[in-house]
Design a protein around this motif. Structure first.
Motif, mmCIF file in Angstrom:
data_model
loop_
_atom_site.group_PDB
_atom_site.id
_atom_site.type_symbol
_atom_site.label_atom_id
_atom_site.label_comp_id
_atom_site.label_asym_id
_atom_site.label_seq_id
_atom_site.Cartn_x
_atom_site.Cartn_y
_atom_site.Cartn_z
ATOM 1 N N ALA A 180 28.759 2.860 109.772
ATOM 2 C CA ALA A 180 29.937 2.318 110.441
ATOM 3 C C ALA A 180 31.151 2.526 109.546
ATOM 4 O O ALA A 180 31.054 2.420 108.324
ATOM 5 C CB ALA A 180 29.728 0.833 110.718
ATOM 6 N N PRO A 181 32.311 2.834 110.144
ATOM 7 C CA PRO A 181 33.516 3.020 109.338
ATOM 8 C C PRO A 181 33.784 1.774 108.494
ATOM 9 O O PRO A 181 33.714 0.652 108.985
ATOM 10 C CB PRO A 181 34.617 3.233 110.376
ATOM 11 N N GLY A 182 34.043 1.988 107.213
ATOM 12 C CA GLY A 182 34.336 0.877 106.323
ATOM 13 C C GLY A 182 33.105 0.148 105.820
ATOM 14 O O GLY A 182 33.215 -0.749 105.001
ATOM 15 N N ALA A 183 31.915 0.531 106.298
ATOM 16 C CA ALA A 183 30.698 -0.139 105.844
ATOM 17 C C ALA A 183 30.445 0.224 104.387
ATOM 18 O O ALA A 183 30.773 1.309 103.928
ATOM 19 C CB ALA A 183 29.513 0.279 106.704
ATOM 20 N N GLU A 184 29.846 -0.701 103.675
ATOM 21 C CA GLU A 184 29.511 -0.438 102.282
ATOM 22 C C GLU A 184 28.287 -1.261 101.923
ATOM 23 O O GLU A 184 27.914 -2.192 102.621
ATOM 24 C CB GLU A 184 30.681 -0.776 101.351
ATOM 25 N N VAL A 185 27.645 -0.863 100.853
ATOM 26 C CA VAL A 185 26.489 -1.583 100.318
ATOM 27 C C VAL A 185 26.997 -2.378 99.125
ATOM 28 O O VAL A 185 27.604 -1.808 98.211
ATOM 29 C CB VAL A 185 25.388 -0.600 99.881
ATOM 30 N N VAL A 186 26.773 -3.690 99.118
ATOM 31 C CA VAL A 186 27.315 -4.548 98.069
ATOM 32 C C VAL A 186 26.179 -5.238 97.311
ATOM 33 O O VAL A 186 25.304 -5.842 97.922
ATOM 34 C CB VAL A 186 28.274 -5.610 98.646
ATOM 35 N N TRP A 187 26.211 -5.110 96.004
ATOM 36 C CA TRP A 187 25.294 -5.819 95.115
ATOM 37 C C TRP A 187 26.084 -6.909 94.416
ATOM 38 O O TRP A 187 27.182 -6.662 93.893
ATOM 39 C CB TRP A 187 24.703 -4.865 94.085
ATOM 40 N N VAL A 188 25.541 -8.117 94.388
ATOM 41 C CA VAL A 188 26.190 -9.264 93.763
ATOM 42 C C VAL A 188 25.305 -9.729 92.608
ATOM 43 O O VAL A 188 24.091 -9.889 92.780
ATOM 44 C CB VAL A 188 26.384 -10.416 94.776
ATOM 45 N N PHE A 189 25.915 -9.941 91.449
ATOM 46 C CA PHE A 189 25.160 -10.415 90.290
ATOM 47 C C PHE A 189 26.101 -11.167 89.360
ATOM 48 O O PHE A 189 27.317 -11.186 89.551
ATOM 49 C CB PHE A 189 24.438 -9.265 89.579
ATOM 50 N N GLY A 238 19.112 -8.308 81.809
ATOM 51 C CA GLY A 238 18.681 -8.382 83.197
ATOM 52 C C GLY A 238 17.192 -8.581 83.315
ATOM 53 O O GLY A 238 16.411 -7.957 82.599
ATOM 54 N N LEU A 239 16.804 -9.492 84.203
ATOM 55 C CA LEU A 239 15.392 -9.780 84.431
ATOM 56 C C LEU A 239 14.983 -9.527 85.874
ATOM 57 O O LEU A 239 13.815 -9.414 86.165
ATOM 58 C CB LEU A 239 15.084 -11.246 84.074
ATOM 59 N N GLY A 240 15.912 -9.473 86.779
ATOM 60 C CA GLY A 240 15.608 -9.370 88.205
ATOM 61 C C GLY A 240 15.893 -7.999 88.774
ATOM 62 O O GLY A 240 15.432 -6.976 88.246
ATOM 63 N N ARG A 259 17.390 -2.503 91.572
ATOM 64 C CA ARG A 259 16.025 -2.434 92.104
ATOM 65 C C ARG A 259 15.960 -3.150 93.445
ATOM 66 O O ARG A 259 16.372 -4.297 93.564
ATOM 67 C CB ARG A 259 15.047 -3.091 91.131
ATOM 68 N N ALA A 260 15.405 -2.460 94.441
ATOM 69 C CA ALA A 260 15.223 -3.030 95.777
ATOM 70 C C ALA A 260 13.849 -2.597 96.276
ATOM 71 O O ALA A 260 13.262 -1.639 95.751
ATOM 72 C CB ALA A 260 16.312 -2.509 96.719
ATOM 73 N N PRO A 261 13.324 -3.266 97.294
ATOM 74 C CA PRO A 261 12.030 -2.843 97.846
ATOM 75 C C PRO A 261 12.033 -1.379 98.301
ATOM 76 O O PRO A 261 11.018 -0.708 98.248
ATOM 77 C CB PRO A 261 11.829 -3.780 99.037
ATOM 78 N N GLU A 262 13.201 -0.869 98.704
ATOM 79 C CA GLU A 262 13.303 0.513 99.183
ATOM 80 C C GLU A 262 13.318 1.544 98.063
ATOM 81 O O GLU A 262 13.131 2.726 98.300
ATOM 82 C CB GLU A 262 14.582 0.692 100.028
ATOM 83 N N GLY A 263 13.593 1.100 96.834
ATOM 84 C CA GLY A 263 13.649 2.038 95.718
ATOM 85 C C GLY A 263 14.532 1.539 94.598
ATOM 86 O O GLY A 263 15.019 0.409 94.617
ATOM 87 N N VAL A 264 14.742 2.406 93.617
ATOM 88 C CA VAL A 264 15.536 2.075 92.434
ATOM 89 C C VAL A 264 16.685 3.070 92.343
ATOM 90 O O VAL A 264 16.494 4.276 92.547
ATOM 91 C CB VAL A 264 14.675 2.152 91.156
#
Length: 149
Positions: A61-70, A84-86, A103-108
Motif C-alpha cells: 500500500a502507498p506509504g506502508a512501512e514495516v516498523v520495529w519498536v525497541f 539485546g536478548l530478544g 529476528r521474526a518468525p518469518e526470518g532474520v
C-alpha cells in the motif's frame, strides 16, 4: 521549546549473504510521548511477511512501512557493546559501523548502519527527552489504555 518528535532518514545495508547486500532507506523515529522507545521504519517491500503466495506478488500500500519498536537504551548500549536478548540485537562492527539484527518468525534481517548516523539520532532524542528523565514524560493512564485496547 524542544521538539516532541525526532525523525531522521538514514541509509543502511541489508546483508543478504557474505557477498551480497543492498542499500535501503530507514527512518528512525523518537517521540517524547513514548520516551523509552525508538522506532525503525523500513519500506514495505522489505517485509518478511508472506501473507500472499510467492507466485502472486502484491504491491505494498502507498506509504506502508514495516516498523520495529525497541528500547532507546538498547540502541545506546549497542553502539558500544553487543546488546539485546530478544528480537532486536545491536552491536558495534569493524570500522564506523553498527550492526542491527532483527529476528521474526518469518526470518532474520541483518543491517549495517553508519554508527555516526545512529549516534546523531540518539543525541537528538536526548535533546528531546534527556536520558534519565523519561519518567517525567510517561503517561501511565494512556499507556495502560493502549495496552488494554
Amino acid at each position: 521549546m524542544r521538539s516532541a518528535v525526532v525523525e531522521q532518514a538514514v541509509h543502511a545495508r541489508l546483508i543478504l549473504s557474505s557477498h551480497c547486500s543492498t542499500q535501503l532507506r530507514v527512518t528512525l523515529r523518537y517521540r517524547a510521548a513514548d520516551p523509552l522507545a525508538v522506532r525503525m521504519a523500513f519500506p514495505a517491500e522489505y517485509s518478511l511477511d508472506t501473507a500472499a503466495p510467492l507466485d502472486e506478488p502484491t504491491e505494498p500500500a502507498p506509504g506502508a512501512e514495516v516498523v520495529w519498536v525497541f528500547a532507546r537504551q538498547l540502541l545506546a548500549s549497542g553502539l558500544d557493546l553487543p546488546s539485546g536478548l530478544g528480537d532486536v540485537h545491536i552491536r558495534p562492527s569493524r570500522g564506523p559501523h553498527t550492526m542491527v539484527e532483527l529476528r521474526a518468525p518469518e526470518g532474520v534481517a541483518l543491517l549495517r548502519f553508519e554508527a555516526g548516523d545512529l549516534r546523531r539520532f540518539l543525541w537528538a532524542s536526548y535533546r528531546c527527552v534527556p536520558e534519565g528523565q523519561e519518567g517525567r514524560h510517561l503517561d501511565a493512564d494512556r499507556a495502560l489504555a493502549e495496552l488494554l485496547g
